[in-house]
Design an enzyme around this catalytic site. Sequence first.
Site, mmCIF file in Angstrom:
data_model
loop_
_atom_site.group_PDB
_atom_site.id
_atom_site.type_symbol
_atom_site.label_atom_id
_atom_site.label_comp_id
_atom_site.label_asym_id
_atom_site.label_seq_id
_atom_site.Cartn_x
_atom_site.Cartn_y
_atom_site.Cartn_z
ATOM 1 N N LYS A 88 0.662 -1.378 -0.002
ATOM 2 C CA LYS A 88 0.237 0.186 -0.127
ATOM 3 C C LYS A 88 0.689 1.515 -0.016
ATOM 4 C CE LYS A 88 -4.521 -1.756 1.196
ATOM 5 N NZ LYS A 88 -5.359 -1.832 2.923
ATOM 6 N N LYS A 137 -11.105 -5.601 -2.828
ATOM 7 C CA LYS A 137 -12.265 -4.789 -2.992
ATOM 8 C C LYS A 137 -11.820 -3.353 -4.099
ATOM 9 C CE LYS A 137 -13.406 -5.383 1.975
ATOM 10 N NZ LYS A 137 -13.149 -5.240 3.156
ATOM 11 N N LYS A 149 -4.498 -11.585 -5.597
ATOM 12 C CA LYS A 149 -5.746 -11.663 -4.899
ATOM 13 C C LYS A 149 -6.906 -10.754 -5.409
ATOM 14 C CE LYS A 149 -5.308 -9.076 -0.973
ATOM 15 N NZ LYS A 149 -6.161 -8.747 0.418
HETATM 16 P P1 TYM Z 1 -10.632 -6.954 4.738
HETATM 17 O O1 TYM Z 1 -11.591 -6.303 5.127
HETATM 18 O O2 TYM Z 1 -9.626 -6.572 4.064
HETATM 19 O O3 TYM Z 1 -10.768 -8.992 3.972
HETATM 20 C C1 TYM Z 1 -12.141 -9.417 5.411
HETATM 21 C C2 TYM Z 1 -11.946 -10.745 5.166
HETATM 22 O O4 TYM Z 1 -12.026 -10.912 4.036
HETATM 23 C C3 TYM Z 1 -10.410 -12.044 3.492
HETATM 24 N N1 TYM Z 1 -10.273 -11.673 1.805
HETATM 25 C C4 TYM Z 1 -10.048 -13.161 1.395
HETATM 26 N N2 TYM Z 1 -10.090 -14.227 1.144
HETATM 27 C C5 TYM Z 1 -9.699 -14.981 0.773
HETATM 28 N N3 TYM Z 1 -9.677 -14.696 -0.959
HETATM 29 C C6 TYM Z 1 -9.574 -13.033 -0.602
HETATM 30 N N4 TYM Z 1 -9.395 -12.762 -2.508
HETATM 31 C C7 TYM Z 1 -9.688 -12.224 0.133
HETATM 32 N N5 TYM Z 1 -9.667 -10.815 0.338
HETATM 33 C C8 TYM Z 1 -10.460 -10.380 1.604
HETATM 34 C C9 TYM Z 1 -9.367 -11.794 4.959
HETATM 35 O O5 TYM Z 1 -8.918 -11.847 4.908
HETATM 36 C C10 TYM Z 1 -10.231 -11.451 5.691
HETATM 37 O O6 TYM Z 1 -10.467 -12.218 6.509
HETATM 38 N N6 TYM Z 1 -7.094 -7.007 7.918
HETATM 39 C C11 TYM Z 1 -8.420 -7.396 8.081
HETATM 40 C C12 TYM Z 1 -9.782 -6.311 9.142
HETATM 41 C C13 TYM Z 1 -9.188 -7.150 10.514
HETATM 42 C C14 TYM Z 1 -9.160 -7.758 11.481
HETATM 43 C C15 TYM Z 1 -9.664 -7.417 12.596
HETATM 44 C C16 TYM Z 1 -9.765 -9.641 10.575
HETATM 45 C C17 TYM Z 1 -9.291 -5.707 11.097
HETATM 46 N N7 TYM Z 1 -8.992 -6.447 12.940
HETATM 47 C C18 TYM Z 1 -9.541 -8.635 13.471
HETATM 48 C C19 TYM Z 1 -9.545 -10.353 11.666
HETATM 49 C C20 TYM Z 1 -9.257 -9.734 13.063
HETATM 50 C C21 TYM Z 1 -8.890 -6.995 6.755
HETATM 51 O O7 TYM Z 1 -8.304 -5.845 6.183
HETATM 52 O O8 TYM Z 1 -9.769 -7.491 6.034
#
Ligand code: TYM
Length: 328
Positions: A111, A196, A193
């Site tokens: 990023k 969003k 991957k």
């Molecule tokens: P975020 O919002 O980017 O994504 C949410 C969840 O979706 C999973 N994910 C995927 N899984 C499979 N294939 C993909 N292409 C893919 N893209 C996203 C992510 O692994 C995630 O589980 N940092 C985290 C949010 C967060 C969080 C936390 C998660 C903040 N605090 C505490 C767990 C515990 C994030 O950016 O997720």
Amino acid sequence: MNRVFSGIQPTGNIHIGNYLGALKQFAELQNDNECIYCIVDMHAITVPKDPKELNESILNVAALYIACGIDPDKSIVFVQSDVPGHAELGWILTCSSYTGELSRMTQFKQKSKEKESAPTGLFTYPVLMAADILLYDTSIVPVGDDQKQHIELTRDLAVRVNGKYGENTFVVPEGRYMKSGARVMSLDDPTNKMSKSAENEYSRISLLDSPAKIKKSVMRATTDSDGIIKFDVENKPGISNLLSIYSAFTGKTVESLEKDYAGSGYGDFKKDLVEVVNSSVKPIQDKYNDIRESDELKKILKEGAEKANAIAEKTIKRVKENFGLGIR
Ligand code: TYM
């Protein structure tokens, strides 16, 4: 009962990667565990957001949580910024983290790439994530593959703090990753991957996409020219990704799908996959439409925040005592 915690950023375009990697596990876990699911709005502002859009997105993700089967009678659902303990513990943990380890985080490197200076929030993002998890004495964190490094950092921080301030300070959590679905790849470039924020909207399938958009996205997904439906990530990343998606939605193994489609062309396989995806997201979309505009949603989040706060306050009290903070 184990404590489960996870979160999703309210950044629109929640896609089938988020669902198959994370959301799908959330509902499955809530019968045998004490689950806490959060909408991590404070993580979302690490990249500037339009306030109105952010606020809409928070409710959209909350509605999707419920639509994907999270039952507010079984699980706590709330918004991160409604519980002050996240920011509080975030700071305390920041003071136990090192710039070296944070600079090594792949997500930060990506990023901040080619930027002379990056927002500090992007840099300390994983520490706030660690705070989210450790605040609730979490033992299991269901996430996609891309969060592995952040989970490792969380574990390192917990072990480090426990060693210095007392073994009772934090529970050391573990990540939980799906066998298929942990890393859903982009449909137009299956070596990256699904994301969003990718510019090409056909690179992903959002959970709220129309059947026509889903059809178009799948039918134009990148494959290869040899026409054989075989799982081989190295040489055939496109068709391998589609096989994984098919498998994750239906529960059929990739091997059985290879057999079922032996001799078929990519076109026929893709047509069936369109059906699979459409019929899987339809009930989610129906439930989403029922709950999104209802008064019920805000009530669920308010009650969730109260329950989460009661747990968080206990942790903050213990942590402050262990660190010698405040008046006693
Ligand atoms: P975020 O919002 O980017 O994504 C949410 C969840 O979706 C999973 N994910 C995927 N899984 C499979 N294939 C993909 N292409 C893919 N893209 C996203 C992510 O692994 C995630 O589980 N940092 C985290 C949010 C967060 C969080 C936390 C998660 C903040 N605090 C505490 C767990 C515990 C994030 O950016 O997720």
